[in-house]
Design an enzyme around this catalytic site. Structure first.
Site, PDB file in Angstrom:
ATOM      1  N   THR A  17      -0.822   5.861   2.603  1.00 47.95           N
ATOM      2  CA  THR A  17      -2.041   5.100   2.873  1.00 47.95           C
ATOM      3  C   THR A  17      -1.818   4.285   4.142  1.00 47.95           C
ATOM      4  O   THR A  17      -0.773   3.654   4.298  1.00 47.95           O
ATOM      5  CB  THR A  17      -2.369   4.150   1.697  1.00 47.95           C
ATOM      6  OG1 THR A  17      -2.577   4.922   0.522  1.00 47.95           O
ATOM      7  CG2 THR A  17      -3.617   3.331   1.979  1.00 47.95           C
ATOM      8  N   ARG A  34      -6.662   5.694  -6.238  1.00 46.30           N
ATOM      9  CA  ARG A  34      -6.359   7.105  -6.465  1.00 46.30           C
ATOM     10  C   ARG A  34      -6.591   7.483  -7.924  1.00 46.30           C
ATOM     11  O   ARG A  34      -7.167   8.536  -8.221  1.00 46.30           O
ATOM     12  CB  ARG A  34      -4.918   7.392  -6.040  1.00 46.30           C
ATOM     13  CG  ARG A  34      -4.664   7.109  -4.568  1.00 46.30           C
ATOM     14  CD  ARG A  34      -3.183   7.050  -4.231  1.00 46.30           C
ATOM     15  NE  ARG A  34      -2.535   8.330  -4.411  1.00 46.30           N
ATOM     16  CZ  ARG A  34      -1.214   8.498  -4.302  1.00 46.30           C
ATOM     17  NH1 ARG A  34      -0.435   7.467  -4.046  1.00 46.30           N
ATOM     18  NH2 ARG A  34      -0.685   9.701  -4.479  1.00 46.30           N
ATOM     19  N   ILE A  79       0.877  -1.168   0.000  1.00 42.22           N
ATOM     20  CA  ILE A  79       0.000   0.000   0.000  1.00 42.22           C
ATOM     21  C   ILE A  79       0.916   1.219   0.000  1.00 42.22           C
ATOM     22  O   ILE A  79       2.064   1.146   0.434  1.00 42.22           O
ATOM     23  CB  ILE A  79      -0.990   0.029   1.194  1.00 42.22           C
ATOM     24  CG1 ILE A  79      -0.265  -0.116   2.532  1.00 42.22           C
ATOM     25  CG2 ILE A  79      -2.050  -1.028   1.031  1.00 42.22           C
ATOM     26  CD1 ILE A  79      -1.213  -0.075   3.741  1.00 42.22           C
ATOM     27  N   ASP A  80       0.434   2.321  -0.527  1.00 42.05           N
ATOM     28  CA  ASP A  80       1.282   3.500  -0.702  1.00 42.05           C
ATOM     29  C   ASP A  80       1.772   4.048   0.632  1.00 42.05           C
ATOM     30  O   ASP A  80       1.157   3.839   1.681  1.00 42.05           O
ATOM     31  CB  ASP A  80       0.506   4.598  -1.441  1.00 42.05           C
ATOM     32  CG  ASP A  80       0.121   4.188  -2.860  1.00 42.05           C
ATOM     33  OD1 ASP A  80       0.821   3.345  -3.438  1.00 42.05           O
ATOM     34  OD2 ASP A  80      -0.888   4.709  -3.369  1.00 42.05           O
ATOM     35  N   LYS A  81       2.848   4.793   0.571  1.00 35.46           N
ATOM     36  CA  LYS A  81       3.454   5.389   1.764  1.00 35.46           C
ATOM     37  C   LYS A  81       2.425   6.117   2.637  1.00 35.46           C
ATOM     38  O   LYS A  81       2.373   5.928   3.842  1.00 35.46           O
ATOM     39  CB  LYS A  81       4.561   6.362   1.330  1.00 35.46           C
ATOM     40  CG  LYS A  81       5.167   7.157   2.468  1.00 35.46           C
ATOM     41  CD  LYS A  81       6.038   8.292   1.950  1.00 35.46           C
ATOM     42  CE  LYS A  81       6.416   9.201   3.106  1.00 35.46           C
ATOM     43  NZ  LYS A  81       6.617  10.592   2.685  1.00 35.46           N
TER      44      LYS A  81
END
Length: 303
Positions: free
Chosen positions: A140, A236, A136-138
């Site tokens: 998130t 996103r 998962i993104d930084k």
């Protein structure tokens, strides 16, 4: 570990370096051109050049070169471990934490923390990403499953590939969505205008996001998103595509937004079949304080 891709009719006559830069989300086009030069990428078992035009029915194979070994040190960083057994760890990742070391982030990552807390992690993804099955993104927050051995890694990766892992997210998006449910079925690939971003593109990889509205606010909406596929930045990109970008998103959202340290996105629910027992495991975690404070702010603003 060797990987492969079967060229489809939709891919016909594309340059191989362009196609693979869309297929392999972690690799840049220049990286892939280097692999082609070093004969790491083969078509039908034969080396080709970067400008080779692929043909439907061909099989492209590649073996990602082993990265230069990095001195990844265990670090005593607090981890919110939701579940752990001999095969799997489920972690509630805080917003702001990078998953694995890379240029600019050699310490303070989830991998650094895992190496301190866990004796063994699967080695399938190499020394830089031990145990990492998905990301998962930084910015998130939320649930992430990690494999402690290769048996678990292969099982979890296969479940992701077969779309049987359940992943639900909460997001605050711009605008008021007029309907309660929706499905975004739009292929995602690298943005041709900006290689650092992803976008909905005609020749991208299949990407499907289901959403339902949880609450309406003035100029914002709280939604629950369920991933059917797991492309880079999928939620996103998809929410931007339908003109409801995530609040606080520095890459895909508007400049005028809520005062947040990154996108308002939380991986709240994760379900999968246990790789050893076959038992269905499901976990849920509450959104972090910044997320709930933002919801409270939106409530008071309406009042």
């Amino acid at each position: 570990m060797s990987e492969h891709y079967n060229v489809t009719e939709q891919d016909q006559s594309k340059r191989i370096d362009k196609l693979l830069s869309d297929v392999i989300a972690d690799a840049s086009r220049s990286q892939i051109q280097g692999w082609l030069k070093d004969d790491v990428v083969l078509v039908g078992g034969k080396a080709v050049k970067s400008n080779y035009k692929v043909q439907a029915g061909e099989t492209i194979t590649w073996r990602v070169p082993e990265p230069e070994p990095m001195d990844i040190l265990p670090e005593d960083i607090d981890l919110d471990i939701v579940y752990e057994d001999q095969d799997v760890i489920v972690v509630n990742k805080p917003s702001g934490m990078v998953i694995h070391p890379a240029a600019g982030h050699y310490s303070g990552t989830l991998v650094n923390a895992l190496l301190y807390h866990v004796k063994d992690l699967s080695g399938i993804n190499g020394v830089e990403r031990p145990g990492i099955v998905h990301r998962i993104d930084k910015d998130t927050s939320g649930l992430l499953m990690v494999a402690k051995n290769d048996l678990a890694h292969k099982s979890l990766a296969e479940q992701l590939s077969k779309k049987t892992v359940e992943r639900k997210y909460e997001a605050i998006v711009h605008g008021e969505i007029p309907h309660e449910y929706g499905t975004i079925d739009a292929p995602i690939g690298r943005d041709p205008k900006d290689r650092q971003r992803m976008a909905v593109v005609e020749d991208g990889r299949e990407a499907v996001t289901h959403f339902r509205v949880l609450r309406h606010f003035d100029a914002f909406t709280l939604v629950e998103c369920t991933l059917e596929t797991g492309r880079t930045h999928q939620i996103r990109v998809h929410m931007r595509y339908i003109d409801h970008p995530l609040a606080g998103d520095p890459k895909y959202g508007p400049r005028k937004t809520l005062d947040l340290e990154g996108q308002a996105l939380h991986a709240k629910s994760l379900g999968f079949e246990h790789p050893r027992t076959g038992e269905w495991k499901k976990f849920e975690v509450e959104a972090p304080q910044e997320f709930t404070d933002t919801l409270r702010y939106l409530e008071t603003r309406e009042g």
